[in-house]
Design a protein around this motif. Sequence first.
Motif, PDB file in Angstrom:
ATOM      1  N   ALA A  88       6.546   5.722   4.120  1.00  0.00           N
ATOM      2  CA  ALA A  88       5.345   6.309   3.500  1.00  0.00           C
ATOM      3  C   ALA A  88       4.107   5.988   4.341  1.00  0.00           C
ATOM      4  CB  ALA A  88       5.173   5.759   2.081  1.00  0.00           C
ATOM      5  N   ILE A  89       4.048   4.768   4.854  1.00  0.00           N
ATOM      6  CA  ILE A  89       2.909   4.385   5.711  1.00  0.00           C
ATOM      7  C   ILE A  89       2.922   5.232   6.987  1.00  0.00           C
ATOM      8  CG2 ILE A  89       1.966   2.498   7.127  1.00  0.00           C
ATOM      9  CD1 ILE A  89       2.881   0.561   4.896  1.00  0.00           C
ATOM     10  N   ALA A  90       4.128   5.391   7.560  1.00  0.00           N
ATOM     11  CA  ALA A  90       4.234   6.143   8.824  1.00  0.00           C
ATOM     12  C   ALA A  90       3.845   7.610   8.617  1.00  0.00           C
ATOM     13  CB  ALA A  90       5.656   6.041   9.371  1.00  0.00           C
ATOM     14  N   GLU A  91       4.260   8.186   7.496  1.00  0.00           N
ATOM     15  CA  GLU A  91       3.937   9.598   7.252  1.00  0.00           C
ATOM     16  C   GLU A  91       2.418   9.780   7.149  1.00  0.00           C
ATOM     17  OE1 GLU A  91       5.971  11.324   3.907  1.00  0.00           O
ATOM     18  OE2 GLU A  91       4.786  13.172   4.116  1.00  0.00           O
ATOM     19  N   ALA A  92       1.792   8.900   6.361  1.00  0.00           N
ATOM     20  CA  ALA A  92       0.330   8.995   6.203  1.00  0.00           C
ATOM     21  C   ALA A  92      -0.361   8.747   7.546  1.00  0.00           C
ATOM     22  CB  ALA A  92      -0.142   7.981   5.165  1.00  0.00           C
ATOM     23  N   ALA A  93       0.135   7.774   8.289  1.00  0.00           N
ATOM     24  CA  ALA A  93      -0.492   7.429   9.579  1.00  0.00           C
ATOM     25  C   ALA A  93      -0.415   8.621  10.534  1.00  0.00           C
ATOM     26  CB  ALA A  93       0.193   6.212  10.180  1.00  0.00           C
ATOM     27  N   ALA A 125       0.803  -1.237   0.000  1.00  0.00           N
ATOM     28  CA  ALA A 125       0.000   0.000   0.000  1.00  0.00           C
ATOM     29  C   ALA A 125       0.833   1.283   0.000  1.00  0.00           C
ATOM     30  CB  ALA A 125      -0.951  -0.009   1.191  1.00  0.00           C
ATOM     31  N   GLY A 126       1.920   1.353   0.751  1.00  0.00           N
ATOM     32  CA  GLY A 126       2.680   2.609   0.850  1.00  0.00           C
ATOM     33  C   GLY A 126       1.763   3.750   1.272  1.00  0.00           C
ATOM     34  N   SER A 127       1.904   4.930   0.598  1.00  0.00           N
ATOM     35  CA  SER A 127       1.093   6.087   1.030  1.00  0.00           C
ATOM     36  C   SER A 127      -0.395   5.890   0.743  1.00  0.00           C
ATOM     37  CB  SER A 127       1.599   7.372   0.386  1.00  0.00           C
ATOM     38  OG  SER A 127       1.630   7.176  -1.005  1.00  0.00           O
ATOM     39  N   ALA A 128      -0.721   4.913  -0.131  1.00  0.00           N
ATOM     40  CA  ALA A 128      -2.139   4.622  -0.405  1.00  0.00           C
ATOM     41  C   ALA A 128      -2.842   4.013   0.817  1.00  0.00           C
ATOM     42  CB  ALA A 128      -2.267   3.693  -1.608  1.00  0.00           C
ATOM     43  N   ILE A 129      -2.101   3.805   1.883  1.00  0.00           N
ATOM     44  CA  ILE A 129      -2.714   3.336   3.137  1.00  0.00           C
ATOM     45  C   ILE A 129      -3.802   4.325   3.575  1.00  0.00           C
ATOM     46  CG2 ILE A 129      -1.027   4.513   4.648  1.00  0.00           C
ATOM     47  CD1 ILE A 129      -2.268   1.006   5.337  1.00  0.00           C
ATOM     48  N   THR A 130      -3.630   5.585   3.171  1.00  0.00           N
ATOM     49  CA  THR A 130      -4.612   6.632   3.518  1.00  0.00           C
ATOM     50  C   THR A 130      -6.033   6.192   3.167  1.00  0.00           C
ATOM     51  OG1 THR A 130      -2.915   8.170   2.869  1.00  0.00           O
ATOM     52  CG2 THR A 130      -5.066   9.125   3.251  1.00  0.00           C
ATOM     53  N   ASN A 131      -6.178   5.484   2.025  1.00  0.00           N
ATOM     54  CA  ASN A 131      -7.515   5.056   1.592  1.00  0.00           C
ATOM     55  C   ASN A 131      -8.146   4.065   2.554  1.00  0.00           C
ATOM     56  OD1 ASN A 131      -7.014   6.556  -0.697  1.00  0.00           O
ATOM     57  ND2 ASN A 131      -6.096   4.809  -1.775  1.00  0.00           N
ATOM     58  N   HIS A 132      -7.322   3.457   3.413  1.00  0.00           N
ATOM     59  CA  HIS A 132      -7.847   2.447   4.344  1.00  0.00           C
ATOM     60  C   HIS A 132      -8.163   3.044   5.719  1.00  0.00           C
ATOM     61  CE1 HIS A 132      -6.761  -0.957   1.654  1.00  0.00           C
ATOM     62  NE2 HIS A 132      -5.857  -0.087   1.243  1.00  0.00           N
ATOM     63  N   PHE A 133      -7.721   4.298   5.945  1.00  0.00           N
ATOM     64  CA  PHE A 133      -7.967   4.887   7.267  1.00  0.00           C
ATOM     65  C   PHE A 133      -9.428   5.273   7.428  1.00  0.00           C
ATOM     66  CE2 PHE A 133      -3.319   6.412   7.262  1.00  0.00           C
ATOM     67  CZ  PHE A 133      -2.926   5.304   7.994  1.00  0.00           C
ATOM     68  N   ARG A 134      -9.936   5.081   8.651  1.00  0.00           N
ATOM     69  CA  ARG A 134     -11.272   5.575   9.009  1.00  0.00           C
ATOM     70  C   ARG A 134     -11.076   6.578  10.143  1.00  0.00           C
ATOM     71  NH1 ARG A 134     -14.155  -0.282   9.928  1.00  0.00           N
ATOM     72  NH2 ARG A 134     -13.668  -1.195   7.904  1.00  0.00           N
ATOM     73  N   THR A 135     -12.149   7.233  10.511  1.00  0.00           N
ATOM     74  CA  THR A 135     -11.992   8.238  11.581  1.00  0.00           C
ATOM     75  C   THR A 135     -11.591   7.569  12.901  1.00  0.00           C
ATOM     76  OG1 THR A 135     -14.369   8.076  11.900  1.00  0.00           O
ATOM     77  CG2 THR A 135     -13.580   9.974  10.636  1.00  0.00           C
TER      78      THR A 135
END
Length: 387
Positions: A166-171, A134-144
């Motif tokens: 990239a995952i850590a930055e988005a997280a 996923a990399g930065s596309a992890i953002t699409n999996h985040f919920r509130t």
Amino acid sequence: MPKNWKTKLIHSDARIPEGFRSLSVGVERGSTVLFPDAASVKDEWDQYEVGYTYGLYGTPTTLELAGRVCELEHGYRTLITPGGQCAISLINLAFLKAGDHVLIPESVYTPNRKFAAHILRKFGVEVGFYPPEAGSAITNHFRTNTRVVWCESPGSITLEVQNVPAIAEAAHQHGVMVVMDNTWSAGVYFDAFAHGVDVTMQALTKYIGGHSDLLLGSITTRDEKAWRQLGSTQQLVGCAASPDDCSLALRGMKSLAVRLKAIENAALELARWLNERPEIERVLHPALPSCPGHEFWKRDFIGSTGVFSLVFHPRFSKAQVQGFVDQLQLFKIGYSWAGVTSLAVAYDFHGTPGRPDFGHRIVRLNIGLEDLSDLQADLSQALAKMA
Ligand SMILES: Cc1ncc(COP(=O)(O)O)c(C=O)c1O
């Protein structure tokens, strides 16, 4: 006061010379820890703050191992658990509550996945799985309500290397904590905290122990807040590691660098050789371009270890792949890895959601410390018998 011999069994007056100094860390066992007076008695878990209070929170042997793991991982502090899987569950219990959402890569160690699916869900935690690429596309999996995202890099059996920064930055933009299973790198070939991870765990059972004779885990935090949350949870879950096992791990650790170097060299040599064999479709070794995420391994890791997988050519049946494993003589068949003995295990991914379509064709190898040409000869004779 005169003592009966039976009392002396418990309260001895025997004296031994003081001043023993050796190169090994002593094994300090103990459930009861003595207090100097009645007023000093307290049941607090943070032995760094209040001194020793109870064996559950660690004896000097446990804390010595914790300190040394922490030093290698460049963390704030480390907790030792009775096994790697216990470290995984403790992290989840410390940081998640009913109504929260946790994200786990599809490539994760199976019991990690099962703890989430069977236990966390039972307690009202929402569980989602994401592709390891996923990399930065992890953002699409985040919920509130996402609180924690797990990483395991490379992944179990299929060895996908993740784009952890990239995952850590988005997280972090979403206020999500990043937790990582850093067992494959032994905590030394991937500096998790430098790449944005907040909490790491390792199965010390693997490379730190190094000899297939103990079960231990570690959890290391980047900061004091996470450490406090984990420590107070460990106190109530009540999972204490044996000081005897910690002592074995401390001994194992001393030779970690030389073991890793020898294992890395042998594994690379065998992986490259196997990649050229006609029976093998693909070698999944993070240091080879044939491994998904190889570019992240090159960018973020400073070495590779001894676990990698082979994907056999589609012409081979399940019986032939299992026959290959059965024909091996030096490679033994068994779970766990990172000891001095080479191992081989055949897996079957048919019907496993989210895993690559390798079916029955995947075999995971663990390279140990046997002579390289003997290992190659063993693999070669087992391959020759597949036809
Ligand atoms: C990647 C990974 N994490 C965690 C564990 C669990 O460790 P333990 O066997 O000490 O519970 C394992 C064990 O195989 C593992 O491979």
